[in-house]
Design an enzyme around this catalytic site. Structure first.
Site, PDB file in Angstrom:
ATOM      1  N   LEU A 101       1.760   2.497  22.417  1.00  5.45           N
ATOM      2  CA  LEU A 101       3.071   3.078  22.112  1.00  5.45           C
ATOM      3  C   LEU A 101       3.317   2.774  20.639  1.00  5.45           C
ATOM      4  CD1 LEU A 101       5.573   2.056  24.976  1.00  5.45           C
ATOM      5  CD2 LEU A 101       4.454   4.257  24.654  1.00  5.45           C
ATOM      6  N   ASP A 102       3.846   3.747  19.900  1.00  8.13           N
ATOM      7  CA  ASP A 102       4.190   3.493  18.495  1.00  8.13           C
ATOM      8  C   ASP A 102       5.126   2.293  18.416  1.00  8.13           C
ATOM      9  OD1 ASP A 102       2.787   5.737  17.784  1.00  8.13           O
ATOM     10  OD2 ASP A 102       4.543   7.026  17.551  1.00  8.13           O
ATOM     11  N   LYS A 103       5.067   1.614  17.293  1.00  4.37           N
ATOM     12  CA  LYS A 103       5.928   0.436  17.080  1.00  4.37           C
ATOM     13  C   LYS A 103       7.389   0.729  17.409  1.00  4.37           C
ATOM     14  CE  LYS A 103       7.654  -2.592  13.473  1.00  4.37           C
ATOM     15  NZ  LYS A 103       7.796  -2.841  12.028  1.00  4.37           N
ATOM     16  N   ARG A 158       6.382  13.630  18.683  1.00 12.40           N
ATOM     17  CA  ARG A 158       7.074  13.695  17.388  1.00 12.40           C
ATOM     18  C   ARG A 158       6.717  14.987  16.640  1.00 12.40           C
ATOM     19  NH1 ARG A 158       5.661   7.790  15.159  1.00 12.40           N
ATOM     20  NH2 ARG A 158       6.733   8.581  13.313  1.00 12.40           N
TER      21      ARG A 158
END
Length: 294
Positions: free
Chosen positions: A134-136, A235
């Site tokens: 998961l992205d930060k 995104r």
């Protein structure tokens, strides 16, 4: 999140920076002690973990500090909580602001490193393996494997074993379409920027199904199901739709009204790699998302 009595909660009353604010409300502590509380990831702003000293605060935000004696207790995991654990896997709910795995700049304050330390308390030979990321700045459900074999099995049979990956995004603007599917081929530039190509097979195929949950003229809350799990897929696809994810400067967002990226992994369901039992985990949608898209 840790239980409230383990945390000190403060409400911001003026525009300021995080370290400055903490020094003021925790005036009984030395500057160094306050700095280290921040660096260790014990501070959250409106439910997301923040370590930047100069992070800008606005009136009305809630700053919450995990007390030192709680942070020292061995079982406290910073910026995450364990939803489920057995001998093969660990499933967590990750806060926005916590890295999944180490980068050149940050080695220790990651989900992977903390879980490694956590399992090694039981036995020094125990290990943790990354299955997906998961992205930060994305919060929500994430799974890790406890052996190389389990990791391989999950990764090699991901399409077959994983049944549902549902995300919720707070996006800019009023989404006119109530539901739909976005399909494109994703490519990456040298600077790690992802973009869509409509040319068949020009990149990695990415498919996102979306439906609008609620919204107003400024923001929409959208639920997405991933058919493919490409880097930055949601995104890029939301930007392609003309509704970038809130706080996503990289992909076209103009403002950051919630102090974090508006993306959350709400549901992960899969067949257990050993028992084949069906399992479903969910992490509640952050309240801030709901509030903005009312």
């Amino acid at each position: 999140m840790a239980h409230q009595n383990k945390r000190l909660n403060f409400t911001v009353d003026e525009n300021t920076e995080l370290l400055k604010f903490l020094l003021k409300v925790m005036s009984n502590r030395s500057r160094n002690s306050v700095k280290s509380i921040l660096t260790r990831g014990q501070v959250t702003v409106d439910e997301h973990m923040e370590t930047k000293h100069n992070y800008p605060l606005k009136p009305g935000q809630t700053v919450s500090v995990l007390k030192n004696n709680e942070a020292k207790k061995e079982t406290v995991l910073v910026g995450m909580s364990i939803l489920y654990e057995d001998r093969d896997i660990i499933v967590i709910n990750k806060d926005a602001g916590l890295l999944s795995i180490a980068t050149e700049k940050e080695r220790n304050l990651t989900a992977h490193h903390q879980l490694m330390e956590y399992v090694q308390r039981e036995h020094p030979a125990n290990r943790i393996f990354i299955v997906h990321r998961l992205d930060k700045d994305t919060s929500g459900v994430m799974m890790f494997a406890k052996s190389e074999k389990t990791k391989r099995k999950l990764q090699d049979n991901w399409k077959k074993l994983v049944k549902e990956r549902t995300y919720v995004a707070l996006v800019e603007g009023e989404l006119k379409q109530n539901k739909g599917t976005i399909k494109s081929w994703l490519k990456e530039t040298k600077t790690h920027y992802m973009f869509s190509s409509s040319l068949k097979n020009n990149g990695q195929l990415a498919i996102t199904h979306f439906k609008k949950i609620q919204g107003n003229k400024d923001y929409s809350l959208v639920e997405m199901q991933l058919e493919t799990g490409r880097k930055n897929q949601i995104r890029v696809h939301m930007r392609d739709l003309g509704h970038p994810v809130v706080g996503d400067k990289k992909y076209g967002s103009k403002e950051n009204v919630i102090g974090r990226l508006g993306l959350h992994a709400k549901i992960l369901s899969f067949y257990h790699p050993r028992t084949n039992q069906f399992m479903l985990f969910r992490a509640d949608v952050p309240k801030l998302f709901m509030k903005k898209a009312k």
